[in-house]
Design a protein around this motif. Structure first.
Motif, PDB file in Angstrom:
ATOM      1  N   VAL A   1       0.825  -1.207   0.000  1.00 41.69           N
ATOM      2  CA  VAL A   1       0.000   0.000   0.000  1.00 41.69           C
ATOM      3  C   VAL A   1       0.855   1.252   0.000  1.00 41.69           C
ATOM      4  CG1 VAL A   1      -1.602   1.354   1.391  1.00 41.69           C
ATOM      5  CG2 VAL A   1      -2.029  -1.066   1.029  1.00 41.69           C
ATOM      6  N   LEU A   2       1.923   1.243   0.765  1.00 39.29           N
ATOM      7  CA  LEU A   2       2.795   2.405   0.808  1.00 39.29           C
ATOM      8  C   LEU A   2       3.407   2.691  -0.548  1.00 39.29           C
ATOM      9  CD1 LEU A   2       4.625   1.806   4.198  1.00 39.29           C
ATOM     10  CD2 LEU A   2       2.984   3.622   3.684  1.00 39.29           C
ATOM     11  N   ALA A   3       3.619   1.619  -1.320  1.00 40.07           N
ATOM     12  CA  ALA A   3       4.219   1.802  -2.630  1.00 40.07           C
ATOM     13  C   ALA A   3       3.195   2.094  -3.709  1.00 40.07           C
ATOM     14  CB  ALA A   3       5.008   0.552  -3.014  1.00 40.07           C
ATOM     15  N   ASP A   4       1.948   1.788  -3.444  1.00 39.05           N
ATOM     16  CA  ASP A   4       0.908   1.945  -4.460  1.00 39.05           C
ATOM     17  C   ASP A   4      -0.357   2.450  -3.787  1.00 39.05           C
ATOM     18  OD1 ASP A   4      -0.071   1.838  -7.049  1.00 39.05           O
ATOM     19  OD2 ASP A   4      -0.921  -0.154  -6.762  1.00 39.05           O
ATOM     20  N   ALA A   5      -0.281   3.618  -3.191  1.00 36.17           N
ATOM     21  CA  ALA A   5      -1.359   4.147  -2.348  1.00 36.17           C
ATOM     22  C   ALA A   5      -2.614   4.413  -3.149  1.00 36.17           C
ATOM     23  CB  ALA A   5      -0.883   5.442  -1.685  1.00 36.17           C
ATOM     24  N   GLY A   6      -3.707   4.674  -2.418  1.00 37.21           N
ATOM     25  CA  GLY A   6      -4.977   4.994  -3.056  1.00 37.21           C
ATOM     26  C   GLY A   6      -5.818   3.751  -3.254  1.00 37.21           C
ATOM     27  N   ALA A   7      -5.942   3.304  -4.506  1.00 39.75           N
ATOM     28  CA  ALA A   7      -6.806   2.167  -4.812  1.00 39.75           C
ATOM     29  C   ALA A   7      -6.351   0.924  -4.078  1.00 39.75           C
ATOM     30  CB  ALA A   7      -6.805   1.911  -6.322  1.00 39.75           C
ATOM     31  N   ALA A   8      -5.038   0.707  -4.010  1.00 40.19           N
ATOM     32  CA  ALA A   8      -4.534  -0.482  -3.324  1.00 40.19           C
ATOM     33  C   ALA A   8      -4.884  -0.446  -1.845  1.00 40.19           C
ATOM     34  CB  ALA A   8      -3.018  -0.585  -3.498  1.00 40.19           C
ATOM     35  N   ALA A   9      -4.835   0.744  -1.265  1.00 39.33           N
ATOM     36  CA  ALA A   9      -5.184   0.850   0.146  1.00 39.33           C
ATOM     37  C   ALA A   9      -6.638   0.472   0.376  1.00 39.33           C
ATOM     38  CB  ALA A   9      -4.936   2.282   0.624  1.00 39.33           C
ATOM     39  N   ALA A  10      -7.495   0.928  -0.517  1.00 33.57           N
ATOM     40  CA  ALA A  10      -8.909   0.586  -0.386  1.00 33.57           C
ATOM     41  C   ALA A  10      -9.106  -0.915  -0.540  1.00 33.57           C
ATOM     42  CB  ALA A  10      -9.726   1.325  -1.444  1.00 33.57           C
ATOM     43  N   GLN A  11      -8.370  -1.518  -1.476  1.00 31.51           N
ATOM     44  CA  GLN A  11      -8.464  -2.965  -1.668  1.00 31.51           C
ATOM     45  C   GLN A  11      -8.018  -3.699  -0.422  1.00 31.51           C
ATOM     46  OE1 GLN A  11      -6.063  -3.545  -5.171  1.00 31.51           O
ATOM     47  NE2 GLN A  11      -7.856  -3.671  -6.481  1.00 31.51           N
ATOM     48  N   ALA A  12      -6.921  -3.248   0.169  1.00 32.44           N
ATOM     49  CA  ALA A  12      -6.384  -3.932   1.341  1.00 32.44           C
ATOM     50  C   ALA A  12      -7.375  -3.930   2.486  1.00 32.44           C
ATOM     51  CB  ALA A  12      -5.081  -3.262   1.771  1.00 32.44           C
ATOM     52  N   VAL A  13      -8.133  -2.842   2.602  1.00 30.31           N
ATOM     53  CA  VAL A  13      -9.103  -2.742   3.688  1.00 30.31           C
ATOM     54  C   VAL A  13     -10.313  -3.626   3.429  1.00 30.31           C
ATOM     55  CG1 VAL A  13     -10.686  -1.175   4.854  1.00 30.31           C
ATOM     56  CG2 VAL A  13      -8.355  -0.443   4.353  1.00 30.31           C
ATOM     57  N   SER A  14     -10.756  -3.661   2.170  1.00 29.60           N
ATOM     58  CA  SER A  14     -12.032  -4.301   1.869  1.00 29.60           C
ATOM     59  C   SER A  14     -11.907  -5.745   1.410  1.00 29.60           C
ATOM     60  CB  SER A  14     -12.761  -3.506   0.773  1.00 29.60           C
ATOM     61  OG  SER A  14     -11.999  -3.514  -0.424  1.00 29.60           O
ATOM     62  N   ALA A  15     -10.684  -6.227   1.146  1.00 30.02           N
ATOM     63  CA  ALA A  15     -10.522  -7.553   0.569  1.00 30.02           C
ATOM     64  C   ALA A  15     -11.032  -8.641   1.502  1.00 30.02           C
ATOM     65  CB  ALA A  15      -9.042  -7.794   0.246  1.00 30.02           C
ATOM     66  N   ASN A  16     -11.667  -9.649   0.899  1.00 32.87           N
ATOM     67  CA  ASN A  16     -12.165 -10.785   1.658  1.00 32.87           C
ATOM     68  C   ASN A  16     -11.485 -12.054   1.177  1.00 32.87           C
ATOM     69  OD1 ASN A  16     -14.161  -9.295   3.126  1.00 32.87           O
ATOM     70  ND2 ASN A  16     -15.400  -9.233   1.260  1.00 32.87           N
ATOM     71  N   GLU A  17     -11.442 -13.042   2.061  1.00 33.99           N
ATOM     72  CA  GLU A  17     -10.908 -14.338   1.646  1.00 33.99           C
ATOM     73  C   GLU A  17     -11.845 -14.964   0.622  1.00 33.99           C
ATOM     74  OE1 GLU A  17     -10.029 -16.908   4.881  1.00 33.99           O
ATOM     75  OE2 GLU A  17      -8.285 -15.743   5.526  1.00 33.99           O
ATOM     76  N   GLN A  18     -11.259 -15.565  -0.401  1.00 34.54           N
ATOM     77  CA  GLN A  18     -12.024 -16.150  -1.492  1.00 34.54           C
ATOM     78  C   GLN A  18     -12.217 -17.654  -1.279  1.00 34.54           C
ATOM     79  OE1 GLN A  18     -13.179 -14.029  -4.183  1.00 34.54           O
ATOM     80  NE2 GLN A  18     -12.568 -12.655  -2.527  1.00 34.54           N
ATOM     81  N   VAL A  19     -13.284 -18.178  -1.842  1.00 35.86           N
ATOM     82  CA  VAL A  19     -13.562 -19.611  -1.781  1.00 35.86           C
ATOM     83  C   VAL A  19     -13.009 -20.248  -3.049  1.00 35.86           C
ATOM     84  CG1 VAL A  19     -15.338 -21.393  -1.669  1.00 35.86           C
ATOM     85  CG2 VAL A  19     -15.629 -19.249  -0.406  1.00 35.86           C
ATOM     86  N   ALA A  20     -12.043 -21.116  -2.898  1.00 38.83           N
ATOM     87  CA  ALA A  20     -11.420 -21.763  -4.048  1.00 38.83           C
ATOM     88  C   ALA A  20     -12.406 -22.713  -4.722  1.00 38.83           C
ATOM     89  CB  ALA A  20     -10.169 -22.524  -3.621  1.00 38.83           C
ATOM     90  N   ILE A  21     -12.319 -22.799  -6.040  1.00 37.08           N
ATOM     91  CA  ILE A  21     -13.124 -23.754  -6.796  1.00 37.08           C
ATOM     92  C   ILE A  21     -12.233 -24.926  -7.174  1.00 37.08           C
ATOM     93  CG2 ILE A  21     -14.357 -24.136  -8.971  1.00 37.08           C
ATOM     94  CD1 ILE A  21     -15.333 -21.266  -8.828  1.00 37.08           C
ATOM     95  N   THR A  22     -12.556 -26.091  -6.657  1.00 40.23           N
ATOM     96  CA  THR A  22     -11.752 -27.292  -6.928  1.00 40.23           C
ATOM     97  C   THR A  22     -12.579 -28.425  -7.515  1.00 40.23           C
ATOM     98  OG1 THR A  22     -12.101 -28.042  -4.643  1.00 40.23           O
ATOM     99  CG2 THR A  22     -10.116 -26.741  -5.071  1.00 40.23           C
ATOM    100  N   SER A  23     -13.892 -28.307  -7.474  1.00 40.01           N
ATOM    101  CA  SER A  23     -14.767 -29.377  -7.958  1.00 40.01           C
ATOM    102  C   SER A  23     -15.142 -29.144  -9.416  1.00 40.01           C
ATOM    103  CB  SER A  23     -16.030 -29.444  -7.091  1.00 40.01           C
ATOM    104  OG  SER A  23     -16.712 -28.202  -7.112  1.00 40.01           O
ATOM    105  N   PRO A  24     -15.607 -30.191 -10.116  1.00 42.51           N
ATOM    106  CA  PRO A  24     -16.042 -30.035 -11.513  1.00 42.51           C
ATOM    107  C   PRO A  24     -17.229 -29.088 -11.616  1.00 42.51           C
ATOM    108  CG  PRO A  24     -15.717 -32.354 -10.954  1.00 42.51           C
ATOM    109  CD  PRO A  24     -15.671 -31.588  -9.671  1.00 42.51           C
ATOM    110  N   PRO A  25     -17.528 -28.595 -12.811  1.00 40.15           N
ATOM    111  CA  PRO A  25     -18.599 -27.604 -12.976  1.00 40.15           C
ATOM    112  C   PRO A  25     -19.989 -28.208 -12.818  1.00 40.15           C
ATOM    113  CG  PRO A  25     -17.705 -28.239 -15.099  1.00 40.15           C
ATOM    114  CD  PRO A  25     -16.823 -28.858 -14.070  1.00 40.15           C
ATOM    115  N   ALA A  26     -20.975 -27.333 -12.810  1.00 41.12           N
ATOM    116  CA  ALA A  26     -22.367 -27.764 -12.689  1.00 41.12           C
ATOM    117  C   ALA A  26     -22.721 -28.731 -13.815  1.00 41.12           C
ATOM    118  CB  ALA A  26     -23.287 -26.548 -12.729  1.00 41.12           C
TER     119      ALA A  26
END
Length: 421
Positions: free
Chosen positions: A49-74
């Protein structure tokens, strides 16, 4: 003899206090570990964030852990249960690319057409299926997703935000249906997975696979405003450079967003959890290419940012005894301390320009956080590639940069033309 109740009470009280102290110590240890993890995550994110302030800072605050997709499709369960052909269909979760290729080679055109119509998501994501069959199946799957999203966008029972998101999904899907697009894989689950082929993959003598990093998904797969921030834009730039260097070369580039990427600079960006889930999917893609295309050499992997973590995890299982070129740029690390840990058949090429903020992220691994040594460091033993003229984290494939020229040379196998810093 009567028991001494006073003494028993004291003993019990002492035992209770010891148990309480043990529980407190355990709880304190857990809390300390959690606190250390939060602090380390903060260090990694704050450095960026210090190196890429602004949008990256907002991302760092709002980012959530993602659910990985490992199974076959619908549709995979229905596919496996379908015995209408008088035999079992290859299980998308376990069948090898060779088994899949053999199965489709045994079908009549009418049988193939029926399977595409009934199971577009399964066929379109089945590594080892014929390329044109997958392209056709994915057009059906994408059209179905577009129509579904349009219906939600027009549903007045839904709130405005939900309808806006649905309209965006419909537009993103519609863009993939443009004439001439070759969608190798499409899965609408979550943020959406999509992979596209540029060039004629069936006849290509040199194939490159672009593995993107954070924030790559259906909504960000192909951006017109700043194309080099998207997998599609980077893939097109690489193919164009190959054709500039050798107009007669038969080449193809695959933009592979076949895994759930980190969102922003949150916890997922500093752990290998999503990369561990992605690596088998990348390996299956390459296994499928081995039976549906015939390049003169194994596909070269171009791994950007967190994509280099994916490539690092996948490397030991992908070279199959043949030398694989693995190009990492803007890398936070590959989960190892040196290139030798990736396997004897892997040759690593690495570059990072001085203005790339990723250089300010700590290159270490502590308690599962971080991705190991810097691939551009002197002890990593990667082949260093010049990126003169490139700027920022996404500027490596910009016109007139040394990195773009070098990437084109590596993709073509013209290693003597590669320049070094």
């Amino acid at each position: 003899m009567q028991p001494n109740h006073k003494r028993l009470g004291a003993v019990r009280l002492s035992a209770v206090r010891r148990k309480a102290k043990q529980l407190s110590a355990t709880k304190l240890s857990v809390l300390r570990r959690r606190r250390v993890k939060r602090v380390l995550i903060g260090v990694f994110a704050a450095s960026a964030v210090l190196a890429d302030a602004g949008a990256a800072a907002a991302q760092a605050v709002s980012a959530n852990e993602q659910v990985a997709i490992t199974s076959p499709p619908a549709g995979s369960a229905e596919w496996v249960a379908d015995h209408s052909l008088g035999r079992s269909l290859p299980d998308p979760a376990t069948a090898s690319a060779t088994v899949v290729a053999t199965f489709f080679a045994s079908l009549t055109p009418e049988q193939t057409t029926r399977l595409i119509a009934e199971y577009p998501l399964v066929v379109g994501n089945l590594d080892g299926a014929p390329l044109q069959t997958r392209y056709q199946a994915n057009r059906l799957a994408i059209a179905a997703e577009r129509d579904k999203a349009r219906a939600r966008a027009n549903d007045t029972k839904l709130d405005a935000d939900t309808r806006a998101l649905a309209l965006s999904r419909a537009n993103d899907s519609e863009g993939l249906l443009a004439k001439g697009r070759q969608i190798l894989a499409f899965d609408p689950r979550g943020r959406g997975l999509v992979s596209e082929v540029y060039g004629d993959l069936a006849s290509a003598q040199r194939v490159a696979v672009l593995v993107p990093g954070s924030d790559a998904d259906l909504a960000h797969f192909d951006q017109t405003a700043d194309p080099l921030r998207s997998p599609a834009g980077m893939a097109r730039a690489l193919l164009a450079e190959e054709h500039r260097q050798d107009p007669n070369a038969h080449t193809a580039v695959i933009a592979w967003t076949g895994y759930v990427t980190p969102s922003g600079l949150g916890p997922d960006a500093v752990t290998s959890r999503l990369a561990e889930a992605a690596a088998p999917r990348l390996a299956r893609l390459l296994s499928g290419l081995a039976v549906t295309s015939s390049p003169a050499a194994p596909p070269a992997l171009f791994c950007h940012s967190y994509g280099s973590v994916v490539c690092g995890v996948a490397a030991p299982r992908i070279h199959d005894g043949l030398r694989t070129d693995l190009v990492v740029f803007g890398s936070p690390g590959m989960g190892v301390q040196n290139a030798a840990e990736l396997g004897d058949g892997v040759r690593v090429w690495a570059t990072r320009n001085p203005t790339d903020w990723i250089g300010n992220v700590p290159y270490l691994e502590v308690g599962g956080l971080g991705h190991g040594a810097d691939p551009t460091g002197p002890d990593f033993d990667a082949v260093q590639v010049s990126s003169a003229g490139a700027a920022g984290h996404t500027g490596y494939l910009s016109p007139h940069t040394a990195s773009l020229r070098n990437f084109g040379s590596i993709a073509l196998g013209d290693y003597g033309d590669v320049t070094h810093p």
